[in-house]
Design an enzyme around this catalytic site. Sequence first.
Site, PDB file in Angstrom:
ATOM      1  N   LEU A 239       0.850  -1.287  -0.067  1.00  0.00           N
ATOM      2  CA  LEU A 239      -0.055  -0.033  -0.098  1.00  0.00           C
ATOM      3  C   LEU A 239       0.953   1.175   0.027  1.00  0.00           C
ATOM      4  O   LEU A 239       0.403   2.084  -0.613  1.00  0.00           O
ATOM      5  CB  LEU A 239      -1.049  -0.111   1.072  1.00  0.00           C
ATOM      6  N   ARG A 243      -0.104   3.988  -2.480  1.00  0.00           N
ATOM      7  CA  ARG A 243      -0.430   5.342  -2.453  1.00  0.00           C
ATOM      8  C   ARG A 243       0.201   6.120  -3.215  1.00  0.00           C
ATOM      9  O   ARG A 243      -0.285   7.499  -3.592  1.00  0.00           O
ATOM     10  CB  ARG A 243      -0.132   5.648  -0.952  1.00  0.00           C
ATOM     11  N   PHE A 362      -9.836   6.048  -1.559  1.00  0.00           N
ATOM     12  CA  PHE A 362      -9.216   4.503  -1.697  1.00  0.00           C
ATOM     13  C   PHE A 362      -7.448   4.614  -1.309  1.00  0.00           C
ATOM     14  O   PHE A 362      -7.018   5.668  -1.336  1.00  0.00           O
ATOM     15  CB  PHE A 362      -9.320   4.094  -2.983  1.00  0.00           C
ATOM     16  N   GLU A 363      -7.104   3.578  -1.148  1.00  0.00           N
ATOM     17  CA  GLU A 363      -5.714   3.342  -0.972  1.00  0.00           C
ATOM     18  C   GLU A 363      -5.593   3.694   0.639  1.00  0.00           C
ATOM     19  O   GLU A 363      -4.374   4.411   0.909  1.00  0.00           O
ATOM     20  CB  GLU A 363      -4.496   3.909  -1.900  1.00  0.00           C
ATOM     21  N   GLY A 364      -6.534   3.693   1.401  1.00  0.00           N
ATOM     22  CA  GLY A 364      -6.527   4.300   2.536  1.00  0.00           C
ATOM     23  C   GLY A 364      -7.021   5.967   2.918  1.00  0.00           C
ATOM     24  O   GLY A 364      -6.554   6.716   1.938  1.00  0.00           O
TER      25      GLY A 364
END
Length: 380
Positions: A239, A243, A362-364
Amino acid sequence: MPVDRLLPTAEARDLIALTRDVADKILDPIVDEHERRETYPDGVFATLGEAGLLSLPYAEEWGGGGQPYEVYLQVLEELASRWAAVAVAVSVHGLACYPMMAFGTDQQKADKLPDMLGGGQIGAYSLSEAQAGSDAAALGCKATATDGGYTVNGSKAWITHGGVADFYNLFARTGEGSKGISCFLVPKGTEGLSFGKPEEKMGLHAIPTTSAHYDDVHVPTEWRIGAEGQGLQIAFSALDAGRLGIAAVAVGIAQAALDDAVKYAQERTAFGKKIIDHQGLGFVLADMAAAVDSARATYLDAARRRDAGLPYSRNASVAKLIATDAAMKVTTDAVQVFGGYGYTRDFRVERYMRDAKITQIFEGTNQIQRLVIARSLATN
């Protein structure tokens, strides 16, 4: 106008030129129709694969492009400035290849990576669940050990390219707690694997996002990546890179919005002069340009740290936070520059604004990025 990039090599400059050519000739002419009709762009990813643009940051010995992240992310940005949905899917494909590249055995790499990286396949990432998005340790999808492998039951959510991708990185529970998650590579067409209908999204319409359902799916032991229980370590390490991919996509969206806004402001007149010559609007455009430039600088800083083998988790979170917040602000301002026309589908800026929103999620989510940054400060 093309972004004036500071690139490390002549090869990188040629690669950016190739990317712009492909994006201008293949993506730009068809993006509006596919996004409006929400239809999948058949053949686009095969073309990108043939051009070598799907697996740029991976080693050439396995079929990758051998490019530093500094260059790869700028390729993603160029793609995103023409078609954000396609660029997101390319970024997710890169994310899906990472676990095998970083944690796979030599035999697994020899068996799988040439196809994964060769341009003929596209990958997807299956981490989130309906009740376990940012809280990845709360996963409920379960992989029960059986003779020769595992039996998987449960569902995954928010899968970019779900139902279309050729392989899926699955994270499923093999034990208790945060150390009870394992990573698997599951091919498309595996018996018992099915997909829900595509989500009806605000943006990124041309690429499906679906749920996946595992009903007594047999997963051989050789499909497991890394050790049993190593899944969250694999997921979180991937991730960080993912990111950065989303940060680059966000900058591409913002750059496209800025370019369109400047062009419109140079053509539109009000009170006897071009609206770009009115100080109030000129300052808006100046702030937009500063936001795009500073966002690009943050992701490039993180990428260069990654390329140098330095820790970059906090820098990746900073880049994702800054770039995606900038994209939302810049695209919203672009709509304002266009006035009432910006609120219609006659111009692309309304799509840019819709596409930008998901990059903050998304992606955190950006709240998670702030949490990561705050924790890094607390441990220094």
